[in-house]
Design a protein around this motif. Structure first.
Motif, short mmCIF file in Angstrom:
data_model
loop_
_atom_site.label_atom_id
_atom_site.label_comp_id
_atom_site.label_asym_id
_atom_site.label_seq_id
_atom_site.Cartn_x
_atom_site.Cartn_y
_atom_site.Cartn_z
N PHE A 26 5.59 4.61 -16.01
CA PHE A 26 6.43 3.42 -15.79
C PHE A 26 5.88 2.22 -16.57
O PHE A 26 6.61 1.53 -17.27
CB PHE A 26 6.50 3.13 -14.28
N ASN A 27 4.57 2.01 -16.48
CA ASN A 27 3.95 0.90 -17.21
C ASN A 27 4.12 1.05 -18.72
O ASN A 27 4.36 0.07 -19.43
CB ASN A 27 2.44 0.88 -16.89
N ASP A 28 3.95 2.28 -19.21
CA ASP A 28 4.13 2.52 -20.65
C ASP A 28 5.56 2.18 -21.08
O ASP A 28 5.78 1.57 -22.12
CB ASP A 28 3.84 4.00 -20.99
N ILE A 29 6.52 2.58 -20.23
CA ILE A 29 7.92 2.36 -20.59
C ILE A 29 8.24 0.86 -20.59
O ILE A 29 8.79 0.33 -21.55
CB ILE A 29 8.87 3.12 -19.63
N ILE A 30 7.87 0.15 -19.50
CA ILE A 30 8.33 -1.25 -19.40
C ILE A 30 7.59 -2.20 -20.33
O ILE A 30 8.10 -3.27 -20.65
CB ILE A 30 8.33 -1.78 -17.94
N GLU A 90 0.83 -1.21 0.00
CA GLU A 90 0.00 0.00 0.00
C GLU A 90 0.88 1.27 0.00
O GLU A 90 0.69 2.18 -0.81
CB GLU A 90 -0.90 -0.02 1.24
N GLN A 91 1.86 1.28 0.88
CA GLN A 91 2.72 2.46 1.01
C GLN A 91 3.55 2.68 -0.26
O GLN A 91 3.66 3.79 -0.78
CB GLN A 91 3.64 2.26 2.21
N LYS A 92 4.09 1.59 -0.80
CA LYS A 92 4.98 1.74 -1.96
C LYS A 92 4.21 2.16 -3.21
O LYS A 92 4.70 2.96 -4.01
CB LYS A 92 5.73 0.42 -2.21
N PHE A 93 2.99 1.63 -3.39
CA PHE A 93 2.22 2.08 -4.56
C PHE A 93 1.85 3.55 -4.42
O PHE A 93 1.82 4.28 -5.42
CB PHE A 93 0.98 1.21 -4.79
N THR A 94 1.59 3.99 -3.20
CA THR A 94 1.29 5.41 -3.01
C THR A 94 2.52 6.26 -3.39
O THR A 94 2.39 7.30 -4.04
CB THR A 94 0.85 5.66 -1.55
N GLU A 95 3.70 5.77 -3.04
CA GLU A 95 4.92 6.55 -3.36
C GLU A 95 5.15 6.69 -4.87
O GLU A 95 5.61 7.71 -5.34
CB GLU A 95 6.15 5.88 -2.71
N ILE A 96 4.83 5.64 -5.63
CA ILE A 96 5.14 5.71 -7.08
C ILE A 96 3.92 6.13 -7.92
O ILE A 96 4.03 6.24 -9.14
CB ILE A 96 5.71 4.37 -7.62
N ALA A 97 2.78 6.38 -7.25
CA ALA A 97 1.52 6.62 -7.98
C ALA A 97 1.62 7.69 -9.08
O ALA A 97 1.15 7.47 -10.21
CB ALA A 97 0.40 6.95 -7.01
N GLN A 125 13.43 -13.13 -17.66
CA GLN A 125 13.79 -12.91 -16.26
C GLN A 125 14.88 -11.83 -16.14
O GLN A 125 14.87 -11.01 -15.23
CB GLN A 125 14.29 -14.21 -15.61
N PHE A 126 15.82 -11.85 -17.08
CA PHE A 126 16.88 -10.83 -17.05
C PHE A 126 16.25 -9.44 -17.22
O PHE A 126 16.56 -8.50 -16.49
CB PHE A 126 17.90 -11.10 -18.17
N TYR A 127 15.32 -9.34 -18.16
CA TYR A 127 14.65 -8.06 -18.39
C TYR A 127 13.90 -7.62 -17.12
O TYR A 127 14.03 -6.48 -16.66
CB TYR A 127 13.68 -8.19 -19.57
N PHE A 128 13.15 -8.56 -16.56
CA PHE A 128 12.27 -8.25 -15.43
C PHE A 128 13.08 -7.90 -14.17
O PHE A 128 12.74 -6.97 -13.43
CB PHE A 128 11.38 -9.48 -15.19
N PHE A 129 14.16 -8.65 -13.92
CA PHE A 129 14.91 -8.46 -12.67
C PHE A 129 16.02 -7.43 -12.77
O PHE A 129 16.44 -6.88 -11.75
CB PHE A 129 15.50 -9.80 -12.20
N HIS A 130 16.53 -7.17 -13.99
CA HIS A 130 17.68 -6.26 -14.09
C HIS A 130 17.38 -4.98 -14.84
O HIS A 130 17.91 -3.93 -14.49
CB HIS A 130 18.86 -7.00 -14.76
N ILE A 131 16.54 -5.06 -15.87
CA ILE A 131 16.28 -3.84 -16.66
C ILE A 131 15.11 -3.05 -16.05
O ILE A 131 15.21 -1.84 -15.86
CB ILE A 131 15.94 -4.19 -18.14
N VAL A 132 14.01 -3.76 -15.73
CA VAL A 132 12.81 -3.07 -15.20
C VAL A 132 13.14 -2.23 -13.95
O VAL A 132 12.78 -1.04 -13.89
CB VAL A 132 11.67 -4.09 -14.94
N PRO A 133 13.86 -2.78 -12.94
CA PRO A 133 14.18 -1.93 -11.77
C PRO A 133 15.01 -0.70 -12.13
O PRO A 133 14.79 0.39 -11.59
CB PRO A 133 14.96 -2.87 -10.85
N ARG A 134 15.92 -0.85 -13.10
CA ARG A 134 16.74 0.32 -13.49
C ARG A 134 15.88 1.38 -14.17
O ARG A 134 16.05 2.58 -13.94
CB ARG A 134 17.88 -0.12 -14.43
N LEU A 135 14.94 0.92 -15.02
CA LEU A 135 14.06 1.89 -15.69
C LEU A 135 13.21 2.61 -14.64
O LEU A 135 13.04 3.83 -14.69
CB LEU A 135 13.14 1.17 -16.69
N GLY A 136 12.71 1.86 -13.65
CA GLY A 136 11.90 2.48 -12.59
C GLY A 136 12.70 3.50 -11.80
O GLY A 136 12.20 4.58 -11.47
N LYS A 137 13.97 3.16 -11.52
CA LYS A 137 14.79 4.06 -10.70
C LYS A 137 15.24 5.30 -11.45
O LYS A 137 15.75 6.24 -10.85
CB LYS A 137 15.96 3.27 -10.11
#
Ligand SMILES: C[S@@+](CC[C@H](N)C(=O)[O-])C[C@H]1O[C@@H](n2cnc3c(N)ncnc32)[C@H](O)[C@@H]1O
Length: 238
Positions: free
Chosen positions: A29-33, A16-23, A171-183
């Motif tokens: 983010f969804n469009d990008i990934i 709940e808290q984390k989704f509020t932070e990135i809302a 899995q490489f995309y999801f675990f290594h690229i997606v977090p970098r794009l989000g950050k």
């Protein structure tokens, strides 16, 4: 991979808290990934509900309201309830300039304990939500309870690619690229590590189908996209 998922007791508060932070940047983010593909999958899932123009629907874990809006367009004489427990996500949803907004009712509540009477909804949708709720089976039972006889649940979420080497690439995309794009959007935000890690224990397409049947849905159809990286379950109540 030093990220640690929250334990079961902590999960709801953390999510709940984390989704509020990135809302504010969740949609971007969804469009990008997904390269914008999530919008197509959401329209596809709403078509799978097969709802009539006066249907009463529930969009669970509605987030910023993409699916809620599509449901509203598919049922122009109906009503759409949209539920999420993140205040931040709901604020973004409420501020969006949706057509037919007066028929969309956004509520803050928990998907594990639905504040509705039994047999109220013709269709329930849940986009990227089942992976996040603390009690998957409990949530499915609640959905089954609030559906009318013959009603339908449509869930969109990540799936598992069955071809091993393609699975490794995904899995490489999801675990290594997606977090970098989000950050790039929110530097230091660990929610972007939570998202891939939350898929580790999430059932694959076939297992989720069996769980849906075991809680009482009478038929479940599965639609895969990108060889199963994205998947839609359409589950019918008897
Ligand atoms: C990944 S977002 C999906 C948002 C939207 N459905 C979409 O497809 O874009 C997951 C949403 O589920 C919500 N959520 C997770 N667990 C929940 C629960 N137990 N009750 C209500 N909302 C929940 C989160 O707050 C978040 O907004």
């Amino acid at each position: 991979m030093s990220y640690q998922l929250p334990d079961d007791a902590e999960k709801a508060r953390y999510v709940e808290q984390k989704f509020t932070e990135i809302a504010p940047k969740y949609d971007l983010f969804n469009d990008i990934i997904t390269g914008g593909m999530h919008r197509y999958w959401k329209r596809f899932m709403v078509r799978q509900t097969g709802i009539s123009s006066d249907a009463v629907c529930l969009d669970l874990c509605c987030g910023t309201g993409d699916i809620t809006h599509c449901l509203g367009q598919a049922a122009p004489q109906g009503k759409v309830y949209a539920l999420d427990f993140s205040q931040g996500m709901l604020e973004v949803a409420r501020q969006r300039n949706f057509s037919g907004k007066e028929r969309l009712l956004f509520l803050r509540s928990d998907a594990n304990q639905l504040p509705f009477s039994s047999g109220k909804f013709d269709a329930v949708t849940i986009g990227y939500g089942l992976r996040n709720v603390s009690h998957l089976q409990n949530c499915l039972q609640e959905i089954l309870r609030v559906l009318v006889p013959g009603g339908v649940l449509v869930s969109l979420d990540v799936g598992k690619i069955r071809i091993p080497w393609l699975f490794e690439i995904s899995q490489f995309y999801f675990f290594h690229i997606v977090p970098r794009l989000g950050k790039l959007l929110y530097p230091g935000q660990d929610m972007f590590d939570y998202l891939p890690h939350s898929s580790i224990d999430y059932p694959d397409q076939e297992r989720l189908k069996r769980i849906m049947l075991s809680v009482g849905f009478k038929q479940v159809d599965v639609f895969d996209f990108f060889l199963g990286a994205s998947t839609i379950h359409v589950a019918y109540k008897a």
